[in-house]
Design an enzyme around this catalytic site. Structure first.
Site, PDB file in Angstrom:
ATOM      1  N   ILE A 242       0.905  -1.151   0.000  1.00  0.00           N
ATOM      2  CA  ILE A 242       0.000   0.000   0.000  1.00  0.00           C
ATOM      3  C   ILE A 242       0.941   1.197   0.000  1.00  0.00           C
ATOM      4  O   ILE A 242       1.523   1.533   1.023  1.00  0.00           O
ATOM      5  CB  ILE A 242      -0.918   0.012   1.232  1.00  0.00           C
ATOM      6  CG1 ILE A 242      -1.784  -1.240   1.266  1.00  0.00           C
ATOM      7  CG2 ILE A 242      -1.818   1.254   1.204  1.00  0.00           C
ATOM      8  CD1 ILE A 242      -2.642  -1.355   2.505  1.00  0.00           C
ATOM      9  N   PRO A 243       1.124   1.825  -1.151  1.00  0.00           N
ATOM     10  CA  PRO A 243       2.285   2.710  -1.366  1.00  0.00           C
ATOM     11  C   PRO A 243       2.172   4.111  -0.768  1.00  0.00           C
ATOM     12  O   PRO A 243       2.078   5.114  -1.480  1.00  0.00           O
ATOM     13  CB  PRO A 243       2.384   2.761  -2.883  1.00  0.00           C
ATOM     14  CG  PRO A 243       0.969   2.604  -3.351  1.00  0.00           C
ATOM     15  CD  PRO A 243       0.322   1.662  -2.376  1.00  0.00           C
ATOM     16  N   CYS A 244       2.228   4.179   0.574  1.00  0.00           N
ATOM     17  CA  CYS A 244       2.168   5.490   1.230  1.00  0.00           C
ATOM     18  C   CYS A 244       3.394   6.336   0.901  1.00  0.00           C
ATOM     19  O   CYS A 244       3.358   7.563   1.041  1.00  0.00           O
ATOM     20  CB  CYS A 244       2.008   5.336   2.735  1.00  0.00           C
ATOM     21  SG  CYS A 244       3.155   4.186   3.499  1.00  0.00           S
ATOM     22  N   HIS A 245       4.472   5.697   0.431  1.00  0.00           N
ATOM     23  CA  HIS A 245       5.669   6.463   0.059  1.00  0.00           C
ATOM     24  C   HIS A 245       5.438   7.331  -1.172  1.00  0.00           C
ATOM     25  O   HIS A 245       6.224   8.223  -1.463  1.00  0.00           O
ATOM     26  CB  HIS A 245       6.850   5.520  -0.187  1.00  0.00           C
ATOM     27  CG  HIS A 245       6.611   4.505  -1.260  1.00  0.00           C
ATOM     28  ND1 HIS A 245       5.894   3.347  -1.040  1.00  0.00           N
ATOM     29  CD2 HIS A 245       6.970   4.479  -2.574  1.00  0.00           C
ATOM     30  CE1 HIS A 245       5.829   2.647  -2.159  1.00  0.00           C
ATOM     31  NE2 HIS A 245       6.470   3.308  -3.103  1.00  0.00           N
TER      32      HIS A 245
END
Length: 279
Positions: A242-245
């Site tokens: 889950i690409p919070c970056h």
């Protein structure tokens, strides 16, 4: 994970750390290779196979200005209609993610009745803690900056009523699928309704692209909730997948990252490199 892959991930981790720590310098191939104990030709081959570009090119993606460049060149505008009509699946790299969310009632019980298996794994981004229920991965955390003990305490505190059991084999197939970018993996999202909305929006950002916290707020129908969106992004328990970056400030600044800005910069650099390599 086989011994050769584990060794190569260790080499790449050390190389990323060296390049990141000395990002203001123009390191030669020989200098970085020497730092990880390989010949220049061997290191070039191993690194390029993983990143899709040469170590020299990768250095350019680790600069502080890279985030600003991403906002200019690969800024994803999330559309409300698209985000709210999610099918529950998303492509990340060559990995197909299938996910389901815990119901609000289940979440309110703090993980009561859940058995969460966990294990530590070597990845190119450092020591990684993986957690999963029988429905999929529910946690993926990087311990490079905080250490194992703090990382474990952080993750177990999210579901205080759950039963935690050390069992690497139970989560290994999903972790290996994620790291090697082959096969399928399942996610079990354990969060509140607002958090789930934010994480769903994150899943819509393509690899190698970025968006802003305000774009996410707009996409989930809460344009004034930018601060709350930032908090939900930071509470994402399944890092990378889950690409919070990929969430940045409007100014092009990196913003925060729960597991350390060095890791965030490395993740963004890797995705840019892979996108360039594929092109």
């Amino acid at each position: 994970m086989n011994t050769e892959n584990s060794y190569h991930y260790g080499v790449i981790e050390r190389a990323i750390q060296e390049i990141s720590d000395r990002s203001a310098e123009k390191l030669s191939l020989e200098e970085v290779a020497s730092g990880v104990g390989l010949s220049p030709s061997h290191f070039q081959r191993v690194f390029s196979q993983w990143a899709g570009v040469s170590p020299k090119r990768y250095q350019q993606y680790l600069t502080l200005d890279h985030a600003k460049s991403l906002l200019t060149e690969r800024h994803s505008l999330l559309e409300t209609a698209h985000t709210t009509g999610l099918s529950g699946s998303s492509r990340l790299h060559d990995l197909f993610l299938r996910w389901e969310a815990m119901s609000p009632g289940e979440y309110a019980r703090g993980g009561a009745g859940l058995t969460i298996n966990w294990g530590w794994f070597d990845t190119p981004f450092g020591d990684t803690l993986a957690m999963g229920t029988d429905r999929g991965l529910c946690g993926l955390a990087f311990a490079a900056e905080q250490g194992r003990e703090t990382t474990m305490d952080d993750m177990t505190s999210r579901w205080p009523a759950a039963t935690f059991r050390e069992n690497s084999d139970a989560v290994r197939p999903w972790v290996e699928a994620a790291i090697t970018m082959t096969g399928d993996t399942k996610l079990h999202l354990i969060g509140g309704p607002f958090q789930i909305k934010v994480w769903e929006a994150l899943l819509q950002i393509p690899s190698g692209h970025v968006t802003t916290y305000s774009d996410i707020a707009q996409a989930i129908g809460s344009p004034k909730a930018v601060r709350a969106v930032g908090t939900a992004v930071g509470r994402n328990p399944v890092s990378w997948l889950i690409p919070c970056h990929r969430a940045l400030r409007k100014s092009g600044g990196l913003g925060g990252y729960h597991w350390g800005l060095g890791v965030k910069r490395a993740l963004l650099a890797w995705e840019s490199a892979r996108l360039e390599g594929a092109a």
